[in-house]
Design an enzyme around this catalytic site. Structure first.
Site, short mmCIF file in Angstrom:
data_model
loop_
_atom_site.label_atom_id
_atom_site.label_comp_id
_atom_site.label_asym_id
_atom_site.label_seq_id
_atom_site.Cartn_x
_atom_site.Cartn_y
_atom_site.Cartn_z
N ASP A 194 -61.09 -23.03 26.71
CA ASP A 194 -61.83 -23.72 25.66
C ASP A 194 -63.05 -24.45 26.24
O ASP A 194 -64.17 -24.35 25.71
CB ASP A 194 -60.93 -24.75 24.95
CG ASP A 194 -59.64 -24.12 24.45
OD1 ASP A 194 -59.54 -22.88 24.43
OD2 ASP A 194 -58.72 -24.89 24.11
N SER A 209 -61.86 -28.66 18.95
CA SER A 209 -62.73 -29.83 18.80
C SER A 209 -62.57 -30.77 20.00
O SER A 209 -63.54 -31.42 20.42
CB SER A 209 -62.46 -30.56 17.50
OG SER A 209 -61.09 -30.86 17.40
N GLU A 246 -55.03 -14.08 24.73
CA GLU A 246 -54.39 -15.34 24.30
C GLU A 246 -53.22 -15.69 25.21
O GLU A 246 -52.39 -14.84 25.50
CB GLU A 246 -53.91 -15.17 22.85
CG GLU A 246 -53.99 -16.42 22.05
CD GLU A 246 -55.44 -16.87 21.81
OE1 GLU A 246 -55.92 -17.73 22.58
OE2 GLU A 246 -56.06 -16.37 20.87
N ALA A 287 -58.27 -26.83 12.80
CA ALA A 287 -58.42 -25.38 12.66
C ALA A 287 -58.07 -24.64 13.94
O ALA A 287 -58.05 -23.42 13.98
CB ALA A 287 -59.84 -25.03 12.24
N GLY A 288 -57.82 -25.38 15.02
CA GLY A 288 -57.55 -24.73 16.30
C GLY A 288 -58.82 -24.15 16.90
O GLY A 288 -58.79 -23.16 17.61
N LEU A 289 -59.95 -24.78 16.60
CA LEU A 289 -61.23 -24.30 17.13
C LEU A 289 -61.73 -25.20 18.27
O LEU A 289 -62.92 -25.26 18.55
CB LEU A 289 -62.26 -24.19 16.01
CG LEU A 289 -61.88 -23.25 14.85
CD1 LEU A 289 -62.95 -23.24 13.76
CD2 LEU A 289 -61.64 -21.82 15.35
N GLU A 330 -58.50 -33.31 30.07
CA GLU A 330 -57.49 -32.98 29.06
C GLU A 330 -56.10 -32.87 29.70
O GLU A 330 -55.12 -33.36 29.14
CB GLU A 330 -57.87 -31.68 28.34
CG GLU A 330 -56.87 -31.29 27.29
CD GLU A 330 -57.47 -30.87 25.98
OE1 GLU A 330 -58.70 -30.89 25.82
OE2 GLU A 330 -56.66 -30.51 25.09
N ASP A 376 -55.07 -17.53 29.95
CA ASP A 376 -55.94 -18.32 30.85
C ASP A 376 -55.14 -19.04 31.93
O ASP A 376 -55.50 -19.02 33.10
CB ASP A 376 -56.89 -19.26 30.09
CG ASP A 376 -56.25 -20.32 29.21
OD1 ASP A 376 -55.00 -20.26 29.00
OD2 ASP A 376 -56.98 -21.20 28.72
N SER A 409 -67.31 -42.90 16.56
CA SER A 409 -67.24 -41.57 15.97
C SER A 409 -67.53 -41.69 14.48
O SER A 409 -66.92 -42.51 13.80
CB SER A 409 -65.84 -40.97 16.17
OG SER A 409 -65.60 -39.98 15.20
C1 GLA Z 1 -55.12 -23.48 23.72
C2 GLA Z 1 -55.47 -23.93 25.14
C3 GLA Z 1 -56.20 -22.81 25.90
C4 GLA Z 1 -55.43 -21.49 25.81
C5 GLA Z 1 -55.03 -21.18 24.37
C6 GLA Z 1 -54.16 -19.97 24.26
O1 GLA Z 1 -56.28 -23.29 22.98
O2 GLA Z 1 -56.29 -25.06 25.09
O3 GLA Z 1 -56.39 -23.20 27.24
O4 GLA Z 1 -54.30 -21.50 26.65
O5 GLA Z 1 -54.37 -22.26 23.76
O6 GLA Z 1 -54.84 -18.82 24.64
#
Ligand code: GLA
Length: 371
Positions: free
Chosen positions: A163, A118, A30, A114-116, A151, A33, A64
């Site tokens: 991601d 999207s 985490e 959710a931090g997944l 992004e 990257d 959407s």
């Molecule tokens: C977000 C960013 C990723 C990564 C994470 C932390 O999800 O989009 O590029 O840096 O945080 O690991």
């Protein structure tokens, strides 16, 4: 299929194709990257389905099913969620690729906030669609890079590559080991049920407003620390004690996290290779403490999710993703699932917090064309 019906209704024709791109959850690695480090995420079984046809002009029509309609005649018109798909058009055109407009319908089922990832799923689905519609012949990895640029430079979020790369490259039943410097990747078998295990996603249903600003700040702190140490990126620190002696304050803490987190990814890979998946919990716990205390991107909701999951019998747990809300993950023996869920929910109820949503994550396939 819902996108197909909605497309025919809105545009009075059939789409030229339908594409799908998933969200992701990160097992470990985490905030590594953008430090040229290692990550080990996998795709979740939720994502974005996108129906599209090319246009003869440069207009982008976006519908959407969750978020409404935007017609983009000039790229600056895009706002909110529409910046992600529009940014992909922008990034492809900036690369000199022949991309004109498109008629698009989007349907998504990634749990909100959710931090997944999207947004990454939306970018990658758009990139895969445009790659086919305009015969761009770009590789999945190149499309992930384009999505990240969309992004970074169009939506204005300075994220790393994790991601988008996960959404583009993931394989069912596998985690993705990605070297964020060389962009070399390997699919690592990750079959939890075979070991009587499950990975729970505990969605705190919170996202603190400072998340984006703090993300950019952490990235800057890491870059400053690397500069002070005279290395291209924190990935290159080989003597941690020596490096820490040269740094102070926040830069010192961030470096401690990034360097140790990279080693945790390697250690976890080692355990998976040794068929010792039941033993990875301690690394998840150590990752969480480091993110909480050294990188300082956790929050009370994530800490309580992790602590209560462990109290309920999880083998390991940590926050996942950028932090300041979103989700935690917990590795549990299948027969402890109910106890873990109940303990986490009770801990939230005790604090009168909005209940968390708990899902089981199974590694799913990356982006592909559906029809
Ligand atoms: C977000 C960013 C990723 C990564 C994470 C932390 O999800 O989009 O590029 O840096 O945080 O690991």
């Amino acid at each position: 299929m819902r996108v197909l019906d909605a497309f025919s209704e809105a545009y009075d024709k059939s789409p030229e194709g339908i594409w799908y791109a998933p969200g992701r959850v990160n097992l470990i690695g985490e905030h590594t990257d953008y430090n040229d480090g290692l990550v080990l995420p996998f795709a979740v079984p939720w994502g974005v389905t996108l129906a599209a046809s090319p246009r003869q002009d440069d207009t982008i029509r976006l519908i959407s099913l969750q978020a409404g309609t935007q017609t983009i005649d000039s790229l600056e018109d895009a706002h909110g969620w529409a910046r992600y798909p529009t940014g992909v058009f922008w990034a492809l055109r900036r690369e000199g690729l022949p991309v004109r407009g498109a008629d698009i319908v989007i349907d998504g089922d990634i749990p909100e906030g959710a931090g997944l990832s999207s947004s990454a799923a939306l970018e990658v689905a758009t990139a895969f669609a445009l790659n086919d519609l305009y015969a761009l012949a770009q590789s999945p990895l190149a499309l992930a890079r384009i999505s990240q640029l969309a992004e970074n430079d169009f939506a204005g979020m300075p994220c790393g590559i994790m991601d988008q790369a996960t959404s583009a490259l993931a394989k069912e039943g596998h985690a993705l080991l990605l070297d964020c410097r060389s962009l070399a990747s390997r699919h690592i078998p990750f079959d939890l049920p075979a070991h009587g295990l499950r990975l729970l996603i505990i969605n705190t249903n919170v996202r603190h407003a400072l998340a984006d600003g703090q993300y950019a700040r952490r990235r800057q702190e890491c870059e400053n620390a690397a500069k002070h140490l005279g290395v291209p990126a924190l990935r290159d620190v080989t003597d941690l004690a020596g490096a820490l002696a040269l740094l102070k304050g926040d830069e010192r803490k961030r470096t401690q996290h990034v360097v140790t987190e990279n080693h945790r990814v390697e250690a976890l890979i080692g355990l998976l290779r040794a068929n010792a998946v039941t033993e990875i919990g301690a690394l998840l716990n150590a990752s969480h403490l480091s993110l909480r205390d050294q990188f300082e991107v956790s929050c009370p909701e994530l800490d309580v999710a992790v602590e209560s999951a462990l109290r309920g019998g999880a083998r390991g747990a940590r926050m996942t993703g950028g932090g300041f809300g979103g989700s935690a993950i917990a590795l549990v023996s299948a027969d402890r699932t109910e106890s873990v869920e109940a303990t986490v929910k009770a801990a939230y109820a005790d604090r009168s917090w909005h209940p968390p949503t708990i899902l089981t994550a199974t590694p799913a396939a990356g982006a592909h064309r559906l029809s």
